[in-house]
Design an enzyme around this catalytic site. Structure first.
Site, short mmCIF file in Angstrom:
data_model
loop_
_atom_site.label_atom_id
_atom_site.label_comp_id
_atom_site.label_asym_id
_atom_site.label_seq_id
_atom_site.Cartn_x
_atom_site.Cartn_y
_atom_site.Cartn_z
N SER A 138 0.98 -1.00 0.03
CA SER A 138 0.42 -0.14 0.32
C SER A 138 0.62 1.57 -0.46
O SER A 138 1.75 1.42 0.51
CB SER A 138 -0.68 -0.32 1.26
OG SER A 138 -2.04 0.91 1.33
N LYS A 153 -4.23 -6.81 3.70
CA LYS A 153 -3.76 -6.10 3.18
C LYS A 153 -5.48 -5.84 2.27
O LYS A 153 -6.12 -4.78 2.49
CB LYS A 153 -3.32 -6.01 1.76
CG LYS A 153 -3.07 -5.29 0.44
CD LYS A 153 -2.59 -3.79 1.25
CE LYS A 153 -3.09 -2.84 -0.38
NZ LYS A 153 -4.09 -2.66 -1.17
N HIS A 176 -7.07 -3.56 4.54
CA HIS A 176 -6.39 -2.58 5.30
C HIS A 176 -7.56 -1.87 4.02
O HIS A 176 -7.24 -0.28 4.69
CB HIS A 176 -4.93 -2.07 4.32
CG HIS A 176 -4.02 -1.05 4.37
ND1 HIS A 176 -4.75 -0.62 2.97
CD2 HIS A 176 -4.05 -0.09 4.87
CE1 HIS A 176 -4.27 0.62 2.61
NE2 HIS A 176 -3.89 0.96 4.20
N ASN A 177 -7.18 -2.55 3.18
CA ASN A 177 -8.55 -1.34 1.99
C ASN A 177 -9.79 -1.22 2.74
O ASN A 177 -10.50 0.05 2.53
CB ASN A 177 -7.93 -2.34 0.82
CG ASN A 177 -7.13 -1.65 0.31
OD1 ASN A 177 -5.87 -1.98 0.04
ND2 ASN A 177 -6.92 -2.74 -0.80
N GLU A 213 -10.29 1.56 4.35
CA GLU A 213 -9.57 2.89 3.91
C GLU A 213 -10.88 3.14 2.73
O GLU A 213 -10.93 4.84 3.15
CB GLU A 213 -8.79 2.21 2.86
CG GLU A 213 -8.18 3.97 1.59
CD GLU A 213 -7.30 2.32 0.35
OE1 GLU A 213 -7.57 3.09 -0.56
OE2 GLU A 213 -6.35 2.72 0.29
N ARG A 224 -20.84 3.85 -1.90
CA ARG A 224 -20.03 3.93 -3.62
C ARG A 224 -20.79 3.23 -4.44
O ARG A 224 -21.54 4.01 -5.70
CB ARG A 224 -18.32 3.09 -2.85
CG ARG A 224 -17.27 4.11 -2.31
CD ARG A 224 -16.77 3.30 -3.03
NE ARG A 224 -15.48 3.20 -2.34
CZ ARG A 224 -14.19 3.49 -2.71
NH1 ARG A 224 -13.83 3.80 -3.47
NH2 ARG A 224 -13.16 4.26 -1.73
#
Length: 382
Positions: A33, A88, A91-92, A95, A193
């Site tokens: 990242s 990861k 993590h996203n 985010e 989104r």
């Protein structure tokens, strides 16, 4: 040794690692990242795979990784097989939640407080000097202050309001469902989104009734901005809490033995969600490796307690003014659900037993039970 440094699904990484291990090849699923800046100046790196592989890779990765303010390299061996790509992925997911919460703060400051994008940029710059100090807060100020060269309008006003996604946030929610982990804030960010992209649906709904309200006065706006800062901070802590809970659950499910303190440490530099309070998250896990939740940490619990009145006022104001805040609202609901002595799940279990004989447990004795709802409503041991 083969390294996959992309956003691969961790289950694919587990399968590939197993297949290649049988051929004597080390397969390393490595989360990375940092975006363009990380590519030039060092990213946060989350390698999984065999521990022996890190013995060889570690010195190189430590050189090319970002460095935290204390000089520590932002890389660690996360765990076996797919652990690196799993971390990861989460993590996203964090985010996604972080960006959604920042977006909600922006919309509240604009639609409720009446600030312009340039004024909101200044507010975010001020926030970035305090406990909200983070990469995403920093770049938000830059985006909001940018003026479109072609039209002279604020940049945010000439961009189509339909957010795209690459899929890692969606994976985070899907896997959380599989693990039975509540990541409601991350889920709302993913759904927000998705909703933004349904242009035809949104256009067809333009005529729906909503409240009528005027922007706040200048003095009221300043006080409201302070409350939004409290709500944003509290909600961000909840997002990280949910993300670390999912990592812990994944670690237990797949026997990875992920060190949550080490993960928070390598997220302090290079990565998109790097933030000042990650130092405190690391300290919380260093002090208590079995910490059940960040909200169980005394310092974070005290800060949330101090923020909760303003947090609630912001959600109320958003509802009254018709401003959608799914992230703030979901984070607050999660917080209230955790602290509640009793939840309506007891009623849910009664309903399930009524229509499907799914049984229930009692608070006063062990075992599973079923009520004969269609008969004399006596209780029997299941």
């Amino acid at each position: 040794m083969i390294i996959d440094g992309g956003n691969a699904h961790f289950e694919d990484t587990r399968r590939r690692e197993k297949a290649l291990r049988e051929q004597g090849i080390h397969f390393v699923g490595m989360g990375v990242s940092g975006g363009e800046e990380g590519a030039l100046n060092g990213p946060s790196i989350m390698p999984g795979g065999p521990k022996e592989s890190y013995d060889s890779l570690g010195p190189m990765l430590e050189k090319i990784s970002a460095k935290a303010k204390d000089g520590a390299p932002c890389v660690t061996h996360v765990g076996p097989d797919g652990a690196g790509h799993f971390v990861k992925m989460v993590h996203n997911g964090i985010e996604y939640a972080d960006m959604q919460l920042i977006g909600e703060a922006y919309q509240l400051l604009r639609d409720v407080a009446g600030y312009s994008p340039a004024q909101i940029a200044d507010i975010f710059r001020t926030w970035n000097t305090g406990r909200l100090d983070s990469y995403l807060i920093e770049i938000t100020a830059e985006v909001l202050s940018h003026v479109d060269e072609a039209t002279g309008k604020p940049f945010v006003d000439v961009v189509v309001d339909q957010a795209e996604q690459k899929g890692t946030g969606r994976w985070t929610v899907q896997i959380a469902l599989d693990l039975g982990v509540p990541v409601s804030g991350i889920a709302e960010a993913v759904f927000a989104r998705s909703l933004s992209g349904h242009a035809a649906l949104r256009e067809a709904s333009r005529g729906l009734a909503g409240p009528t309200a005027s922007p706040l006065s200048e003095s009221e706006a300043g006080a409201f901005a302070d409350r939004v800062e409290q709500a944003l901070y509290a909600s961000k802590i909840v997002s990280y809490t949910q993300g670390f809970h999912e990592i812990a659950a994944g670690s237990e499910e797949y026997d990875w033995n992920v060190d949550l303190g080490a993960i928070s440490s390598i997220w302090r530099g290079g990565c998109i969600i790097r933030a000042a309070f990650l130092d405190r998250i690391r300290a919380a896990y260093d002090a208590r490796a079995d910490l059940p939740s960040l909200l169980s940490d005394e310092t974070f619990a005290q800060e949330i307690a101090g923020a909760q009145d303003d947090w609630r006022e912001v959600v109320v104001a958003a509802t009254r003014q018709g401003v959608p805040t799914p992230g703030f609202s979901a984070a607050l609901a999660y917080y209230d659900a955790l602290r509640a002595e009793r939840l309506p799940a007891a009623l849910t279990q009664g309903q399930r037993d009524f229509f499907g004989a799914h049984t229930y447990r009692r608070v006063d004795r062990d075992g599973a039970f079923h009520t004969l709802w269609g008969g004399d409503r006596s209780e029997v041991t299941a």
